[in-house]
Design an enzyme around this catalytic site. Sequence first.
Site, mmCIF file in Angstrom:
data_model
loop_
_atom_site.group_PDB
_atom_site.id
_atom_site.type_symbol
_atom_site.label_atom_id
_atom_site.label_comp_id
_atom_site.label_asym_id
_atom_site.label_seq_id
_atom_site.Cartn_x
_atom_site.Cartn_y
_atom_site.Cartn_z
ATOM 1 N N CYS A 168 57.684 97.384 -45.660
ATOM 2 C CA CYS A 168 57.313 98.756 -45.310
ATOM 3 C C CYS A 168 58.436 99.513 -44.590
ATOM 4 O O CYS A 168 59.284 98.919 -43.933
ATOM 5 C CB CYS A 168 56.065 98.844 -44.443
ATOM 6 S SG CYS A 168 54.618 98.096 -45.213
ATOM 7 N N GLY A 202 59.739 99.386 -49.866
ATOM 8 C CA GLY A 202 58.392 99.297 -50.413
ATOM 9 C C GLY A 202 58.167 100.328 -51.495
ATOM 10 O O GLY A 202 58.416 101.522 -51.268
ATOM 11 N N ASN A 235 54.871 99.340 -39.546
ATOM 12 C CA ASN A 235 55.701 98.372 -40.258
ATOM 13 C C ASN A 235 55.565 97.039 -39.537
ATOM 14 O O ASN A 235 55.863 96.947 -38.350
ATOM 15 C CB ASN A 235 57.166 98.840 -40.252
ATOM 16 C CG ASN A 235 58.108 97.821 -40.885
ATOM 17 O OD1 ASN A 235 59.297 97.825 -40.603
ATOM 18 N ND2 ASN A 235 57.624 96.959 -41.733
ATOM 19 N N GLY A 236 55.105 96.016 -40.268
ATOM 20 C CA GLY A 236 54.943 94.703 -39.657
ATOM 21 C C GLY A 236 53.645 94.065 -40.086
ATOM 22 O O GLY A 236 53.061 94.435 -41.110
ATOM 23 N N TYR A 295 68.278 90.355 -46.560
ATOM 24 C CA TYR A 295 67.763 90.922 -47.800
ATOM 25 C C TYR A 295 67.237 92.361 -47.706
ATOM 26 O O TYR A 295 67.546 93.177 -48.566
ATOM 27 C CB TYR A 295 66.628 90.027 -48.320
ATOM 28 C CG TYR A 295 65.981 90.551 -49.581
ATOM 29 C CD1 TYR A 295 66.591 90.375 -50.825
ATOM 30 C CD2 TYR A 295 64.780 91.249 -49.544
ATOM 31 C CE1 TYR A 295 66.007 90.867 -51.988
ATOM 32 C CE2 TYR A 295 64.197 91.744 -50.706
ATOM 33 C CZ TYR A 295 64.813 91.548 -51.917
ATOM 34 O OH TYR A 295 64.249 92.044 -53.060
#
Length: 480
Positions: free
Chosen positions: A2, A28, A100-101, A258
């Site tokens: 996200c 995302g 986000n998480g 990544y």
Amino acid sequence: MCGITGIYSHKPVAPELYESIIHLQHRGTDASGIMTYDERMHKEKGMGLARDIFTKDNLSLLTGNIGISHNRYPTHGEFGHGEIQPVWTSVPYGIGMAHNGQITNYDELVEEVTKTEKRYLNTTSDTEVILHIFAEELNKNGNPETSEEFFDVLCDVVSTLFKRVRGAYSITSIIVGKGLVVFRDPRGIRPLVKGERDNNGKKDYIFASENTMFYSMGYEPTGNVIPGELIYVDNDGKVFSKRLVKEEFNPCIFEYVYFARPDALLNDVGVYRSRLRMGQNLAYAWMKKYPNVTPDIVIPAPSTANTSALAFAHEIGVRYSEGLYKNHFIGRTFIMPGQEERKRSVRHKLVPQETEIRNKKVMIVDDSIVRGNTSIEIVKMVKDFGAKEVYFVSACPPVQHPCFYGVDMPTREELIASDKSENRIKEILGVDILMYQEIDDLVEAVTRRGDNHIKTPCMACLDGHYVVNGRKVHELVKDV
Ligand code: SF4
């Protein structure tokens, strides 16, 4: 994983939130949404890429100078239109939230929110749980009038939230009539950077998962939202901030491996530079372990590994080649749901260049090996095109454990390194030599410059040490 953004501006904010989503699209591609407010809240969201959801017409309806946005990547919960963020509630004030998480005590909190606090959850999204906890605590705290009073209340609210909510969460939120609120979990697992710009003598503020949109939108980076910090920008642009708790700082190391875009600066570490150093350390380890094995060519598994492969090739003195051409119009395999889709998409996405491969000893550099499917397909393709020998190195150590902090690799069975030796993985990949980066070398690559505050990044997916409350794998599995 996200991507989130929050902007306080002195001009309409929707076009810039749209631009932010475009710049965070790599985080995302499932869905995205924008929420703004003036006298009332305005929102637009949908499935797929931002460019397919937002139009000039629907953006023009998102009026207001304060807003938030979200790019969705599958983490917790089912996936339907209701799960698309930002989520919102009308009591108190009208609150919108983007997250986000991933939280690790979801079940426990659902119990509290629905049974004790008698709130209705419309989705299985953990963001909705955070939203209701935030709203419930805010509702208990009277009716503050000034921004100073409101900030004091927010400090109490978020301090309580930090105690109740475990896991990873960077949050941007709007509160109607009050302004923009952002905070980051006490361990700082997920990133949240900030910036500001001059707007005809007034200040605009931005908070986002990465600073990838700052330059194009004219924002200057001003650092990070500190772990455990709360920042409030009121309706008039007055900024309040406080670090509410101080715990060990454990940012996700996989952001550097990544997820993040190479041009991002996260936690004061340049992602591009860290990837160069990963390639460099990997090359040193290769030359030490295999002093007599020199490939003819170094090819990255495009495109996250390009940077590490470049440094690797440079260090071992071998030509770097884009021997696998990437079709950029197909999404990143790792964030596509479903294994079959992932397998199919590798061949659609990558085309080997025969002139670079045939009769050569080919070194493939990849950023990581997670499920292994992409690596297997890449090796097959390189062999199909006549490679004499194939060596494979991974800039990331073996991914052996699931992530419970917002990265979609939830079961051990899916991870090729969870129960297999390096030798067995080498056989499965069908390569002549397989070598992984050592954990210490990866950490060194991320933290080398020393001008950051990272001592112990989260590496739970690599070493099984889950940083939130020092809990072990089996305890977390029960929670999630
Ligand atoms: Fe990142 Fe791995 Fe930690 Fe998840 S477990 S937050 S992917 S380092």
